[in-house]
Design an enzyme around this catalytic site. Structure first.
Site, PDB file in Angstrom:
ATOM      1  N   ILE A  22      -1.676 -19.435   6.236  1.00 54.13           N
ATOM      2  CA  ILE A  22      -0.568 -18.482   6.383  1.00 54.13           C
ATOM      3  C   ILE A  22      -0.854 -17.564   7.584  1.00 54.13           C
ATOM      4  O   ILE A  22       0.049 -17.226   8.351  1.00 54.13           O
ATOM      5  CB  ILE A  22      -0.370 -17.662   5.084  1.00 54.13           C
ATOM      6  CG1 ILE A  22      -0.032 -18.610   3.920  1.00 54.13           C
ATOM      7  CG2 ILE A  22       0.723 -16.620   5.265  1.00 54.13           C
ATOM      8  CD1 ILE A  22      -0.024 -17.943   2.548  1.00 54.13           C
ATOM      9  N   VAL A  67     -16.440 -11.827   6.463  1.00 54.23           N
ATOM     10  CA  VAL A  67     -16.130 -10.450   6.029  1.00 54.23           C
ATOM     11  C   VAL A  67     -17.161  -9.859   5.075  1.00 54.23           C
ATOM     12  O   VAL A  67     -17.084  -8.683   4.740  1.00 54.23           O
ATOM     13  CB  VAL A  67     -14.726 -10.349   5.401  1.00 54.23           C
ATOM     14  CG1 VAL A  67     -13.640 -10.669   6.421  1.00 54.23           C
ATOM     15  CG2 VAL A  67     -14.608 -11.238   4.157  1.00 54.23           C
ATOM     16  N   TYR A 158      -5.517 -18.943 -12.210  1.00 52.49           N
ATOM     17  CA  TYR A 158      -5.636 -17.981 -11.105  1.00 52.49           C
ATOM     18  C   TYR A 158      -6.779 -16.996 -11.396  1.00 52.49           C
ATOM     19  O   TYR A 158      -7.467 -16.528 -10.489  1.00 52.49           O
ATOM     20  CB  TYR A 158      -4.306 -17.266 -10.862  1.00 52.49           C
ATOM     21  CG  TYR A 158      -4.174 -16.716  -9.451  1.00 52.49           C
ATOM     22  CD1 TYR A 158      -4.237 -17.554  -8.347  1.00 52.49           C
ATOM     23  CD2 TYR A 158      -4.012 -15.353  -9.228  1.00 52.49           C
ATOM     24  CE1 TYR A 158      -4.135 -17.062  -7.053  1.00 52.49           C
ATOM     25  CE2 TYR A 158      -3.901 -14.852  -7.942  1.00 52.49           C
ATOM     26  CZ  TYR A 158      -3.970 -15.704  -6.865  1.00 52.49           C
ATOM     27  OH  TYR A 158      -3.871 -15.205  -5.590  1.00 52.49           O
ATOM     28  N   LYS A 165      -6.665  -9.706  -6.603  1.00 49.64           N
ATOM     29  CA  LYS A 165      -5.396  -9.330  -5.957  1.00 49.64           C
ATOM     30  C   LYS A 165      -4.875  -7.989  -6.487  1.00 49.64           C
ATOM     31  O   LYS A 165      -4.254  -7.220  -5.746  1.00 49.64           O
ATOM     32  CB  LYS A 165      -4.338 -10.423  -6.160  1.00 49.64           C
ATOM     33  CG  LYS A 165      -4.624 -11.731  -5.425  1.00 49.64           C
ATOM     34  CD  LYS A 165      -4.799 -11.552  -3.920  1.00 49.64           C
ATOM     35  CE  LYS A 165      -4.798 -12.882  -3.182  1.00 49.64           C
ATOM     36  NZ  LYS A 165      -5.248 -12.753  -1.784  1.00 49.64           N
TER      37      LYS A 165
HETATM   38  N1  LIG Z   1      -1.288 -20.314  -0.364  1.00 51.34           N
HETATM   39  C1  LIG Z   1      -0.707 -19.588  -1.290  1.00 51.34           C
HETATM   40  O1  LIG Z   1      -0.037 -20.105  -2.193  1.00 51.34           O
HETATM   41  C2  LIG Z   1      -0.834 -18.085  -1.249  1.00 51.34           C
HETATM   42  C3  LIG Z   1       0.120 -17.316  -1.939  1.00 51.34           C
HETATM   43  C4  LIG Z   1      -0.018 -15.934  -1.914  1.00 51.34           C
HETATM   44  C5  LIG Z   1      -1.075 -15.346  -1.230  1.00 51.34           C
HETATM   45  N2  LIG Z   1      -1.975 -16.142  -0.569  1.00 51.34           N
HETATM   46  C6  LIG Z   1      -3.065 -15.484   0.142  1.00 51.34           C
HETATM   47  O2  LIG Z   1      -2.941 -15.725   1.517  1.00 51.34           O
HETATM   48  C7  LIG Z   1      -4.223 -15.533   2.121  1.00 51.34           C
HETATM   49  C8  LIG Z   1      -4.496 -16.687   3.055  1.00 51.34           C
HETATM   50  O3  LIG Z   1      -4.694 -17.881   2.301  1.00 51.34           O
HETATM   51  P1  LIG Z   1      -4.068 -19.283   2.703  1.00 51.34           P
HETATM   52  O4  LIG Z   1      -3.284 -19.748   1.531  1.00 51.34           O
HETATM   53  O5  LIG Z   1      -3.441 -19.206   4.029  1.00 51.34           O
HETATM   54  O6  LIG Z   1      -5.360 -20.237   2.720  1.00 51.34           O
HETATM   55  P2  LIG Z   1      -6.488 -20.494   3.839  1.00 51.34           P
HETATM   56  O7  LIG Z   1      -7.540 -21.244   3.114  1.00 51.34           O
HETATM   57  O8  LIG Z   1      -5.893 -21.125   5.026  1.00 51.34           O
HETATM   58  O9  LIG Z   1      -6.980 -19.030   4.226  1.00 51.34           O
HETATM   59  C9  LIG Z   1      -8.005 -18.358   3.513  1.00 51.34           C
HETATM   60  C10 LIG Z   1      -8.930 -17.798   4.571  1.00 51.34           C
HETATM   61  O10 LIG Z   1      -9.936 -16.982   3.981  1.00 51.34           O
HETATM   62  C11 LIG Z   1     -11.066 -17.127   4.814  1.00 51.34           C
HETATM   63  N3  LIG Z   1     -12.274 -16.652   4.149  1.00 51.34           N
HETATM   64  C12 LIG Z   1     -12.771 -16.943   2.926  1.00 51.34           C
HETATM   65  N4  LIG Z   1     -13.960 -16.334   2.748  1.00 51.34           N
HETATM   66  C13 LIG Z   1     -14.223 -15.641   3.886  1.00 51.34           C
HETATM   67  C14 LIG Z   1     -15.295 -14.825   4.342  1.00 51.34           C
HETATM   68  N5  LIG Z   1     -16.370 -14.594   3.577  1.00 51.34           N
HETATM   69  N6  LIG Z   1     -15.215 -14.274   5.591  1.00 51.34           N
HETATM   70  C15 LIG Z   1     -14.147 -14.502   6.383  1.00 51.34           C
HETATM   71  N7  LIG Z   1     -13.102 -15.266   6.020  1.00 51.34           N
HETATM   72  C16 LIG Z   1     -13.149 -15.831   4.786  1.00 51.34           C
HETATM   73  C17 LIG Z   1     -11.122 -18.620   5.096  1.00 51.34           C
HETATM   74  O11 LIG Z   1     -11.946 -18.905   6.213  1.00 51.34           O
HETATM   75  C18 LIG Z   1      -9.657 -18.897   5.369  1.00 51.34           C
HETATM   76  O12 LIG Z   1      -9.385 -18.745   6.737  1.00 51.34           O
HETATM   77  C19 LIG Z   1      -5.214 -15.394   0.976  1.00 51.34           C
HETATM   78  O13 LIG Z   1      -5.456 -14.022   0.751  1.00 51.34           O
HETATM   79  C20 LIG Z   1      -4.449 -15.983  -0.178  1.00 51.34           C
HETATM   80  O14 LIG Z   1      -4.897 -15.500  -1.434  1.00 51.34           O
HETATM   81  C21 LIG Z   1      -1.871 -17.489  -0.547  1.00 51.34           C
END
Ligand SMILES: NC(=O)c1ccc[n+]([C@@H]2O[C@H](COP(=O)([O-])OP(=O)(O)OC[C@H]3O[C@@H](n4cnc5c(N)ncnc54)[C@H](O)[C@@H]3O)[C@@H](O)[C@H]2O)c1
Length: 258
Positions: A22, A67, A158, A165
């Protein structure tokens, strides 16, 4: 073409893993809206992916950032200060929970799993906001994180991520209160489910997607580009009066009872 961001805007996007992320959709939309960008990658494993994606943008700053490392966070903001001298917005799209803690009942969550999920998924927003704020001192700024409705309601598997969250959304409000007097806004988008790397860790994710198709008022799921459009609004001048907000971008699913 008119741009959503002033021409010298600089944004930092943390959370790109691959083209489905995202955060990558937000980076692309922000670049199209006129912003210059800094992107980070989590460790050497993801560097090549992010480097390839970054090559499609106009000369972004690229830096490692795990992070959980204060040293990497400090080095990241030092690099941004050296290259741009300031920052207008920050996108936080980072989350992690151990697979085991997503597969077993929530009551079985380990102490270490709980700590890790909250550290990576919620505390990291506080740490990054603290690093970003001094670079936003001159003109104010906008900070955005990504959440999910599992913060408020129970979704199968979840688990500890829902608790993380909830902490994240509460942190949005406390950060908004702290940083508002400096004209720094802090918001979240609570996105509907989207197939990404992070989502692949949730068993039964396809049935969550189907439930949204069946029950959301718009009778469909959302895609990352739609989340990115809402993100550009919150990050840019159009959202200048909005802070402390969790904006649901989920086809209206959250509004439904049965
Ligand atoms: N995909 C969904 O359905 C959805 C829905 C709502 C919210 N989100 C949220 O959107 C955000 C992005 O997730 P996404 O779905 O794009 O998946 P994604 O896997 O592409 O992104 C998650 C990111 O978190 C990073 N990450 C994890 N641990 C880390 C660390 N220790 N240091 C630095 N980076 C770290 C990963 O490298 C990755 O780039 C997340 O917070 C996720 O919870 C996702």
């Amino acid at each position: 073409m008119t741009h959503a961001f002033p021409s010298d805007s600089v944004g930092l996007v943390v959370g790109v893993a691959n083209k489905r992320s995202i955060s990558w959709a937000i980076a692309q939309a922000a670049a199209a809206a006129g912003a210059r960008l800094a992107l980070t990658y989590q460790g050497a494993r993801l560097e090549e992916n992010v480097r390839e994606l970054a090559a499609t943008l106009d000369d972004p700053l690229l830096a490692p950032c795990d992070v959980t490392s204060d040293a990497e966070i400090d080095a990241l903001f030092a690099a941004i200060a050296a290259r741009y001298g300031r920052l207008d917005f920050l996108v936080h799209g980072v989350a992690f929970a151990h697979r085991d803690d997503l597969d077993r009942p929530f009551v079985e969550t380990s102490r270490e799993g709980f700590r890790r999920a909250l550290d990576v998924s919620a505390y990291s927003l506080v740490a990054l906001a603290r690093g970003a704020a001094p670079l936003m001192a001159e003109r104010g700024g906008s900070i955005l994180t990504l959440s999910y409705l599992g913060a408020e309601r129970v979704f199968p598997n979840y688990n500890v991520m829902g608790v993380a969250k909830a902490a994240l959304e509460s942190s949005v409000r406390y950060l908004a209160a702290d940083l508002g007097p400096k004209n720094i806004r802090v918001n979240a988008i609570s996105a509907g489910p989207i197939k990404t790397l992070a989502a692949s860790g949730i068993s039964g994710f396809s049935s969550i997607l189907q439930t949204y198709r069946d029950r959301a008022p718009l009778r469909r799921t959302v895609d990352a580009a739609e989340v990115a459009d809402a993100a550009v609004f919150l990050l840019g001048p159009a959202g200048r009066a909005v802070t402390g907000e969790v904006l649901l971008v989920d086809g209206g699913y959250h509004a439904m009872g049965l």
